[in-house]
Design an enzyme around this catalytic site. Sequence first.
Site, short mmCIF file in Angstrom:
data_model
loop_
_atom_site.label_atom_id
_atom_site.label_comp_id
_atom_site.label_asym_id
_atom_site.label_seq_id
_atom_site.Cartn_x
_atom_site.Cartn_y
_atom_site.Cartn_z
N GLY A 188 7.46 5.00 7.78
CA GLY A 188 6.68 6.29 8.09
C GLY A 188 6.86 6.83 9.38
N SER A 189 5.98 7.58 9.93
CA SER A 189 5.97 8.37 10.98
C SER A 189 6.01 7.51 12.38
CB SER A 189 5.03 9.26 11.25
OG SER A 189 3.62 8.82 11.38
N THR A 190 6.70 7.77 13.14
CA THR A 190 6.84 7.18 14.53
C THR A 190 5.50 6.91 15.27
OG1 THR A 190 9.27 7.52 15.09
CG2 THR A 190 7.64 6.91 16.97
N GLU A 191 4.61 7.96 15.06
CA GLU A 191 3.12 7.83 15.50
C GLU A 191 2.37 6.71 14.99
OE1 GLU A 191 1.90 11.64 14.28
OE2 GLU A 191 -0.38 11.24 15.18
N GLU A 247 10.85 15.65 15.06
CA GLU A 247 11.14 15.57 13.57
C GLU A 247 10.21 16.31 12.77
OE1 GLU A 247 10.07 11.83 11.35
OE2 GLU A 247 12.10 11.96 10.48
N GLU A 281 10.50 1.17 10.03
CA GLU A 281 11.58 2.18 9.91
C GLU A 281 10.71 3.60 9.96
OE1 GLU A 281 13.44 4.60 8.58
OE2 GLU A 281 13.75 3.99 6.44
N CYS A 324 13.82 10.78 6.49
CA CYS A 324 14.07 10.37 7.97
C CYS A 324 15.63 10.38 8.46
CB CYS A 324 13.79 8.97 8.10
SG CYS A 324 14.22 7.93 6.95
N GLY A 328 3.77 4.21 13.38
CA GLY A 328 4.21 3.17 13.89
C GLY A 328 3.80 2.53 14.86
N LYS A 388 1.01 -1.17 -0.08
CA LYS A 388 0.04 0.07 -0.22
C LYS A 388 0.89 1.36 0.02
CE LYS A 388 -1.65 2.96 2.68
NZ LYS A 388 -1.59 4.24 1.98
P1 ADP Z 1 3.99 10.60 6.83
O1 ADP Z 1 4.37 11.27 8.16
O2 ADP Z 1 5.44 10.26 6.09
O3 ADP Z 1 3.08 11.06 6.00
P2 ADP Z 1 2.89 8.44 7.80
O4 ADP Z 1 3.04 7.66 8.81
O5 ADP Z 1 1.52 9.38 7.94
O6 ADP Z 1 3.91 9.21 7.28
O7 ADP Z 1 2.56 7.48 6.69
C1 ADP Z 1 3.04 6.46 5.69
C2 ADP Z 1 2.17 5.19 5.48
O8 ADP Z 1 1.35 4.83 6.47
C3 ADP Z 1 1.09 5.94 4.31
O9 ADP Z 1 1.17 4.89 3.38
C4 ADP Z 1 -0.04 6.15 5.06
O10 ADP Z 1 -1.06 6.03 4.45
C5 ADP Z 1 0.18 4.81 6.03
N1 ADP Z 1 -0.78 4.97 7.35
C6 ADP Z 1 -1.26 6.08 7.79
N2 ADP Z 1 -2.10 5.85 8.77
C7 ADP Z 1 -2.16 4.55 9.11
C8 ADP Z 1 -2.91 3.62 9.99
N3 ADP Z 1 -3.44 4.09 10.64
N4 ADP Z 1 -2.54 2.34 9.48
C9 ADP Z 1 -1.73 1.81 8.72
N5 ADP Z 1 -1.01 2.68 7.89
C10 ADP Z 1 -1.30 4.03 7.94
#
Ligand code: ADP
Length: 499
Positions: free
Chosen positions: A248-251, A401, A270, A304, A253, A195
Amino acid sequence: MNALPPLNPETIKFLQAPRRMLIDGAWVNAASGETLDVFNPATEEKIATVPAGGAADIDAAVKAARRAFDDGKWTRMAASERGKLLWKLADLIEANGPRLTEVEVLDNGMALNPAGKLAVPLAAATLRYYAGWPTKITGDVIAPDPRMPGAETLTYTRKEPIGVVGQITPWNYPLGMATMKLAPALAAGCTVVLKPAEQSPLTALILGELVQQAGIPDGVVNIVTGTGEAAGAALTAHPLVDKVAFTGSTEVGRLILKAAAGNLKKVSLELGGKSPFIIMPDADLAKAIPSAVYSSFFLQGQNCMCSSRLFVHKTIFDSVMDGMAKIASGMKIGPGLDPTTNLGPLISSEQLERVQGYVASGRDEGATLVTGGKRLPGKGYFMEPTVFAHANPKMKIVRDEIFGPVTTAQMFDTDDVDAIARLANDTDYGLVGSVWTQNVSVAHKLAARIRAGTVGINHHGPAGNNAPFGGFKQSGWGREFGKEALDLYFETKTVFANL
Ligand code: ADP
């Protein structure tokens, strides 16, 4: 602004055709019929629509991946054949280089020079590196344990693919992220539902076409576009998924960990970074200063690894700040496809607002704005490369970050490596760090003391696609690249034979 070079006809054809997603070898719309618009962040114009995949589409894709795994057509394919198909995919990526590069730059905003120009070669190189692995995967033979039954026994281990993998990637380096996730999973024999991020999903869809052209069997790679909340969350919660790999983001994650708890999926993450870049008084400033600028503003700082916490010795602090200001203020800001551009737009208006909020907070908290800070008037999410001096570890701009073109510099006045390492390690993150010095002893002592997954000596960033990359602390779990990334996709089985 210069006139942009004309787009490749293949790029135009791709952008004009309706976009669908890849499930079980078929290109399909979302079950709901809903779509998401995709924008060019340099112009704010819509460039495509993609299916807004949701739980039903994820379910179809996961079941396809499950069938493709369970029927063994990928898992039990000769290792050499799997390697050959990955190599072929790399060739196809190169053959489609112009289209992939242009779509990547239009979709994400990255400057062609250098990030956009690197996207295709890096993607191909990652696939080729992992194409060599399937034939080299081995287990161990273990010495007999005399307490076990049997006069003669044989114990050995097998490395078996973990199963169906959900892979979720971010918007900042889309093709690179998709290939660095897919390549080790496929090399290990897993099947995948990928995805991509909703902000920049287009090159993943081209990758899907190329996966088919390479002859990778249907259902082995499925690509579902959609939001994180709908498609991403459904993928991480799906009971037939054995493992989730996320960047993606730690949040987010943390959300993924919770969602994965249901069927105890294996998880690799990561996540964010707040990487120290330490400049010692004896550093070669002719190299350190341009590198600090480059690694702070690569992908507009939306990466990152970026050097968002500079630590500069007191004796050279002013010259480093002057040097950085000179280079940063001379950077050309503009659309990524203009070959003279150094800094493209940020990904979205939300991101620009967020980053501008950090600039305001840096000022309010008393850091000195050395250069930059402003957004550019007119269309597109452009802002100046920004350097704050005299920052301190209490400031939000130092702790959080930012994921934008904002770096911070702190002054230190000691030669004690333990004291310097304490400054560098005062963060929740631990992805990357670097030390700039001519002194071999100081360099290696600091490399040992910095709590981060990759430490550069007179270099900042990853060490190549054959070296592990990942985070200590809240920067993640597991390592990408190199052999360690393969291990994320294996289960180890012990076989004990009473002969
Ligand atoms: P960024 O801060 O780089 O936008 P995110 O962590 O928000 O990074 O997003 C990275 C990926 O995680 C994207 O593909 C986003 O659609 C997906 N994503 C965002 N929220 C969720 C969630 N609750 N569950 C699974 N995937 C998610």
